[in-house]
Design an enzyme around this catalytic site. Structure first.
Site, PDB file in Angstrom:
ATOM      1  CG  ASP A  12       0.670   2.956  -2.309  1.00 26.79           C
ATOM      2  OD1 ASP A  12       1.270   3.478  -3.264  1.00 26.79           O
ATOM      3  OD2 ASP A  12       0.324   1.756  -2.289  1.00 26.79           O
ATOM      4  CE1 TYR A 226      -7.950  -3.292  -1.026  1.00 31.87           C
ATOM      5  CE2 TYR A 226      -7.118  -2.652  -3.168  1.00 31.87           C
ATOM      6  CZ  TYR A 226      -6.886  -3.083  -1.880  1.00 31.87           C
ATOM      7  OH  TYR A 226      -5.609  -3.294  -1.452  1.00 31.87           O
ATOM      8  CE  LYS A 229      -6.110  -4.735   4.025  1.00 32.20           C
ATOM      9  NZ  LYS A 229      -7.361  -4.518   4.723  1.00 32.20           N
TER      10      LYS A 229
HETATM   11  C1  F6R Z   1      -2.256  -5.172  -0.950  1.00 33.44           C
HETATM   12  C2  F6R Z   1      -1.760  -4.669  -2.228  1.00 33.44           C
HETATM   13  C3  F6R Z   1      -1.451  -5.639  -3.291  1.00 33.44           C
HETATM   14  C4  F6R Z   1      -2.432  -5.523  -4.455  1.00 33.44           C
HETATM   15  C5  F6R Z   1      -2.186  -6.576  -5.540  1.00 33.44           C
HETATM   16  C6  F6R Z   1      -3.088  -6.420  -6.746  1.00 33.44           C
HETATM   17  O1  F6R Z   1      -2.524  -4.124  -0.073  1.00 33.44           O
HETATM   18  O2  F6R Z   1      -1.651  -3.484  -2.442  1.00 33.44           O
HETATM   19  O3  F6R Z   1      -1.393  -6.950  -2.809  1.00 33.44           O
HETATM   20  O4  F6R Z   1      -3.727  -5.646  -3.962  1.00 33.44           O
HETATM   21  O5  F6R Z   1      -0.854  -6.474  -6.003  1.00 33.44           O
HETATM   22  O6  F6R Z   1      -2.994  -5.131  -7.224  1.00 33.44           O
HETATM   23  P1  F6R Z   1      -3.741  -4.634  -8.557  1.00 33.44           P
HETATM   24  O7  F6R Z   1      -5.197  -4.892  -8.373  1.00 33.44           O
HETATM   25  O8  F6R Z   1      -3.401  -3.173  -8.568  1.00 33.44           O
HETATM   26  O9  F6R Z   1      -3.142  -5.391  -9.684  1.00 33.44           O
HETATM   27 MG    MG Z   2       0.156  -0.132  -2.904  1.00 34.91          MG
HETATM   28 MG    MG Z   3       1.226  -0.158   1.138  1.00 36.51          MG
END
Ligand code: F6R
Ligand code: MG
Ligand code: MG
Length: 362
Positions: A12, A226, A229
């Site tokens: 990603d 973190y 994923k």
């Molecule tokens: C799950 C994922 C999304 C982000 C969520 C918050 O794998 O990538 O659900 O965790 O959109 O993202 P941030 O913290 O970047 O605003």
């Molecule tokens: Mg992502």
């Molecule tokens: Mg992804």
């Protein structure tokens, strides 16, 4: 004839919009890079699921080839550059290191690779998933290679009747073990049922022919905090002594619950979808899986077939959406929200610190 290697390397490197999809420019950049720099490749195919790009490559360099891994790394760097120009969300998020150091594993991207002698005809299915983690393959792999209620060939086909060998990897300890099935099914299930820690990394025939390989990186463990994923990929060879294409796909006909979804911190159903429908938007999900079918011809990738496009998966999709509705009603309560130790965006340490003087012995 020299062996073929099939490598699927994914990352990603920026979402469009948010974490939902890959911008088409990035796919173009990836194709251009593999075309221009990939002299050592026999063939390649670039695809995506949700916000993840997969580079599907065939070559004769073997697994863990520095050349192939560097090509993938450089391709992701080029995509990141474009992602930055477009100010896409989380540009370069899976590239955890500043410079390439021989093997892309441990640097952020996910990798599944296998080397084999191409058979008279070589059907393969490549599964790609978004908003989940490597343990999501445990249940379907178990069904494909060890469950006669899923795979009729385990009973009917004399060449499958002796069962398969599963390599199970402990993602916390970095250790592996091989189980023979059906003999050691019950032992194996103790571990593979714990999908956040143990995952099925490889499946072999009893004659040591490789049948399936998954990506097993756990990025949040690698990064120490973190990052995102580690949406996984899986390669499965099919037919003629291995599960049929339809047996391999059947493992997704009853949507199972996986970890992932919003903020990598929720349990939800894995929906089998066509590539077109692989744009997870509701509560950043629910998790998606696509299946690309290829016939190999001396390493050339003939395909893909978008295998979950079949209307026969409509009822699995409907069921998954009902499960999703239900799970959402639980909001911040387990088991929709993951248990604390599995939470990827863990607020727990901060909260513990803040409240430490207010907890009284009772
Ligand atoms: C799950 C994922 C999304 C982000 C969520 C918050 O794998 O990538 O659900 O965790 O959109 O993202 P941030 O913290 O970047 O605003
Ligand atoms: Mg992502
Ligand atoms: Mg992804």
């Amino acid at each position: 004839m020299s062996k073929i290697t099939l490598s699927v390397i994914k990352a990603d490197i920026g979402g469009y919009v948010g974490h939902t999809d890959v911008h088409p420019d990035l796919l173009e950049v990836a194709k251009k890079m593999l075309k221009e720099k990939g002299d050592m490749l026999i063939d390649f195919h670039v695809t995506r699921v949700g916000d993840d790009i997969q580079l599907i490559m065939t070559h004769r360099e073997g697994v863990d080839s520095e050349k192939i891994h560097k090509l993938a790394w450089d391709t992701f760097l080029a995509c990141t550059e474009r992602a930055r120009e477009l100010k896409l969300y989380g540009a370069g998020q899976d590239l955890l290191k500043d410079s390439f150091s021989g093997n892309i594993k441990g640097m952020g991207p996910g990798v599944a690779e296998m080397e084999f002698e191409e058979r008279k005809s070589e059907p393969v299915v490549i599964f790609i998933a978004d908003k989940t983690e490597p343990g999501a393959w445990n249940l379907p792999l178990y069904k494909m290679f060890a469950d006669p209620f899923n795979t009729a060939g385990l009973i009917i086909d004399p060449s499958m009747h002796q069962g398969f060998k599963f390599e199970v990897y402990d993602m916390y300890e970095g250790k592996k073990i091989v189980f023979n099935t059906p003999e050691e099914l019950y032992d194996m299930l103790v571990f593979i049922g714990a999908t956040g820690r143990y995952c099925i990394r490889k499946v072999y025939t009893k004659n040591n022919e490789i049948a399936a390989v998954s990506s097993t990186q756990r990025m949040n463990l690698m990064a120490g905090k973190y990052i995102g994923k580690d949406d996984p990929v899986l390669i499965v060879r099919c037919q003629n002594g291995l599960p049929a294409v339809g047996e391999v796909l059947e493992a997704f006909a009853n949507p199972h619950l996986v970890f992932g979804w919003m903020r990598g911190s929720h349990t939800g159903p894995m929906i089998p979808v066509s590539l077109e429908d692989a744009v997870p938007t509701r509560f950043d999900g629910p998790p998606r899986v696509c299946a690309l079918g290829f016939q190999l011809k001396e390493g050339k990738l003939i395909g893909p077939q978008d295998l979950f496009k079949d209307i026969a998966f409509d009822s699995a999709r409907k069921k998954a959406l009902e499960i999703a509705d239900y799970m959402r009603t639980l909001g911040p309560f387990e088991p929709h929200r993951l248990p604390l130790q599995e939470l990827e965006y863990t607020t727990l340490p901060h909260l513990m610190e803040k409240l430490k003087d207010r907890w009284e012995k009772d």
